[in-house]
Design an enzyme around this catalytic site. Structure first.
Site, PDB file in Angstrom:
ATOM      1  N   SER A 104       0.814  -1.222   0.000  1.00  0.00           N
ATOM      2  CA  SER A 104       0.000   0.000   0.000  1.00  0.00           C
ATOM      3  C   SER A 104       0.846   1.270   0.000  1.00  0.00           C
ATOM      4  CB  SER A 104      -0.964  -0.039   1.191  1.00  0.00           C
ATOM      5  OG  SER A 104      -1.781   1.100   1.196  1.00  0.00           O
ATOM      6  N   ASP A 249      -1.112   1.795  -3.722  1.00  0.00           N
ATOM      7  CA  ASP A 249      -1.848   0.726  -4.411  1.00  0.00           C
ATOM      8  C   ASP A 249      -3.208   1.192  -4.919  1.00  0.00           C
ATOM      9  OD1 ASP A 249      -2.902   0.877  -1.827  1.00  0.00           O
ATOM     10  OD2 ASP A 249      -3.409  -1.255  -1.768  1.00  0.00           O
ATOM     11  N   ASP A 251      -5.994   2.472  -3.631  1.00  0.00           N
ATOM     12  CA  ASP A 251      -7.319   2.323  -3.017  1.00  0.00           C
ATOM     13  C   ASP A 251      -7.759   3.585  -2.279  1.00  0.00           C
ATOM     14  OD1 ASP A 251      -5.525   1.925  -0.938  1.00  0.00           O
ATOM     15  OD2 ASP A 251      -6.530   0.155  -0.125  1.00  0.00           O
TER      16      ASP A 251
HETATM   17 MG    MG Z   1      -3.677   1.495   0.039  1.00  0.00          MG
END
Ligand code: MG
Length: 467
Positions: A104, A249, A251
Site C-alpha cells: 500500500s 496501491d 485504493d
Molecule cells: Mg492502500
C-alpha cells in the site's frame, strides 16, 4: 507493521495483511510457503493474483503463485494493477479468492501479502487464523503431479474495471464540463487506470509521477498533504479544476481544489455522503470511530444513520456487507461505494467527486466551504502495554454520565460538539488522543485535560502494583 517479525507469537497477519521488509523479513522462501498455506486453505479453488508496482512485487507474486499451484489452485494472473482493480476481478470473475502483493502506502523497501475472500474483501481474522494454523502447524497439502494448478492471464481486467466505474456516474453530464484534472499517480499502479478513466469522462488530463517506478522517485506513496506540494502547484499553474493523488496501491485518493488547497479525506467523504443521502434518504453510513464529527453532522443533517466501527478498512467492508450498507469511508481518503464494491476504491472516489461537481455545478472549494468546520489536535501518553486494559477500565468508571462509545478505545462526545478519542496503540506502549472541537483552543484544552487524567490513572496503577 513488521508482522513477519511477530512469528514468535505465531502470527503472520497484522492489521493490513502480511507486511515486512523485502528480503529481510519477507523473502521469496517465505512467500512460497505462505502461498502454499493459502492454497491449502482454499482447497484447490481458483485464485486471482495481482500485484502493485514495487520492485519486489513480481518476484513475490511468482513465489506465491508457485505455492498456490503446488497445492492445486488454478491462478488467474492479473499482473500489475491497483488493489481495487484486483478486488473487482475477484468479485466479477466468480473465483474462490484472491491474493494481492502490495504494501500500500509503505516505503519502497516494504512489501506485503493480502488475502481476499470470494467477494473481493479481505478475509476475516478467523480465516487468517486458519491460514496461520496451516502454516505454523505444517499442514500444507501438496497436490499430486497430475493435479497441480494452472496459470491463466487475466489481461482484460483494467478495461472491465473502468467500464464498471462508469456505470455508477453520469458520464455524458461529466463530459459536457470538460474538467481539467491533474493526476498524481505516485509512480505506481493508478497510472494504469485513472488517466484512461478520466479521458472516458471527457476530462483533460495532466499527469505527474505517472511513470511506473517501484522505487517511488516522485514522492512517498502516502498521500499526506506534505507529500502533495507538487500536485498543488501544478493544479494552480495549469489552472486545473481538480487535482487527485493516490496512495501506492490506488485504493485511497486525496483531492486538491482549484485553488491548490489539499483537503483531507473526511471533507471529500462528507461531500459524497451529502450527495448520496440526497438520493438515498435514511441510508446507513459506515465509518470508523476515529472519523470526524463532521461525518455525523452531515449524515444527520441529510437524514442518514452513522454506523461506527473499530478502526480499520476491513472492518468497514465487513460491516457494510453485514448491514447491506452502500456507503462507507475513512478520513485517510478511503471511500467504499457499495453499488460498485464494498472496498476502498480511489478510482471510484475520483469518479464520484467529478460526478458531484458536474451535477451541482460547484467547485470543490465551494463544496468544502459549505461543510461544518472542526479543529483537530493529537496527543500521546506513555503507558506500559500490561496496564492498557486497566487504564481503560479506570477511565470508564469516571465517565458513566457522559455520551461515550467503547467500540475502539473510548470516544466521548460533549454537548458543545467537541469530542475526544482515547485509544491504546496496537504496536507501541502508548495511548493516542485525538480531540476535535469548534475552536483549536478547545481541542488543545481537551488534550491537556485527558493527558493529565491518563497520567494520573497510570501513576496510581503503577504505585498500586508496586505496593
Ligand atoms: Mg492502500
Amino acid at each position: 507493521m513488521l508482522n513477519v517479525g511477530d512469528m514468535m507469537f505465531m502470527r503472520l497477519f497484522g492489521t493490513n495483511g502480511i507486511r515486512g521488509l523485502v528480503n529481510k523479513e519477507l523473502t521469496p522462501d517465505l512467500a512460497l510457503t505462505i502461498g502454499s498455506a493459502i492454497g491449502t486453505f482454499f482447497n484447490s479453488g481458483t485464485i486471482v493474483v495481482g500485484h502493485d508496482a514495487r520492485t519486489s512485487s513480481p518476484m513475490l507474486a511468482e513465489a506465491v503463485i508457485s505455492g498456490l499451484t503446488a497445492t492445486g489452485c488454478d491462478v488467474l494472473f492479473v499482473g500489475m494493477a491497483p488493489t481495487p482493480t484486483i478486488q473487482y476481478a475477484v468479485k466479477t470473475h466468480k473465483v474462490d479468492g484472491g491474493v494481492i502483493i502490495t504494501a500500500s502506502h509503505n516505503p519502497p523497501e516494504y512489501n506485503g501479502i493480502k488475502v481476499l475472500w470470494n467477494d473481493g474483501i479481505e478475509i476475516s481474522r478467523e480465516q487468517e487464523i486458519e491460514i496461520e494454523n496451516i502454516y505454523f502447524g505444517r499442514k500444507i497439502s501438496y497436490s499430486k503431479w497430475d493435479s497441480i494448478g494452472g496459470i491463466q492471464p487475466l489481461s482484460s481486467i483494467i478495461d472491465e474495471y473502468i467500464e464498471a466505474i462508469t456505470q455508477h456516474i453520469d458520464v455524458p453530464k461529466i463530459a459536457t464540463k470538460s474538467f481539467h484534472v491533474v493526476v498524481d499517480a505516485a509512480n505506481s499502479v493508478s497510472a494504469l487506470t485513472i488517466p484512461k478513466l478520466l479521458r472516458i469522462l471527457g476530462c483533460k488530463v495532466t499527469t505527474i509521477n505517472a511513470d511506473i517506478n517501484g522505487t517511488f522517485p516522485g514522492r512517498l506513496p502516502e498521500p499526506r498533504p506534505e507529500n502533495l506540494i507538487e500536485l498543488s502547484n501544478v493544479v494552480k499553474s495549469v489552472g486545473a479544476d481538480l487535482g487527485v493523488a493516490f496512495d501506492g496501491d490506488g485504493d485511497r485518493s486525496i483531492f486538491v481544489d482549484e485553488t491548490g488547497q489539499v483537503h483531507w479525506g473526511d471533507k471529500t467523504f462528507a461531500i459524497v455522503i451529502k450527495h448520496f443521502l440526497s438520493a438515498n434518504p435514511g441510508a446507513k453510513i459506515v465509518t470508523p470511530i476515529s472519523s470526524s464529527t463532521l461525518i455525523k453532522d452531515v449524515a444527520e443533517a441529510f437524514n442518514g444513520e452513522v454506523v461506527w466501527t473499530k478502526v480499520g478498512s476491513v472492518t468497514v467492508s465487513h460491516t457494510m456487507k453485514k448491514l447491506n450498507a452502500m456507503l462507507g469511508g475513512e478520513e485517510n481518503g478511503g471511500i467504499f461505494y457499495g453499488p460498485h464494491q464494498a472496498v476502498r476504491d480511489g478510482g471510484m472516489a475520483a469518479a464520484l467527486i467529478l460526478n458531484i461537481m458536474a451535477e451541482t455545478g460547484k467547485k470543490l472549494s465551494e463544496m468544502v466551504e459549505e461543510l461544518p468546520q472542526y479543529y483537530l489536535e493529537k496527543g500521546k501518553v506513555d503507558c506500559p502495554n500490561e496496564l492498557k486494559v486497566q487504564v481503560l477500565e479506570k477511565l470508564l468508571e469516571d465517565m458513566r454520565s457522559l455520551n461515550i462509545s467503547t467500540i475502539d478505545g473510548v470516544k466521548i462526545w460533549f454537548e458543545d460538539k467537541s469530542s475526544i478519542l482515547i485509544r491504546p496503540s496496537g504496536t507501541e506502549p502508548i495511548y493516542r488522543l485525538y480531540a476535535e472541537a469548534k475552536t483549536a483552543e478547545k481541542a488543545r484544552s481537551l488534550i491537556r485535560e485527558y493527558d493529565l487524567k491518563l497520567k494520573s490513572i497510570i501513576a496510581s496503577l503503577k504505585s498500586a502494583s508496586t505496593n
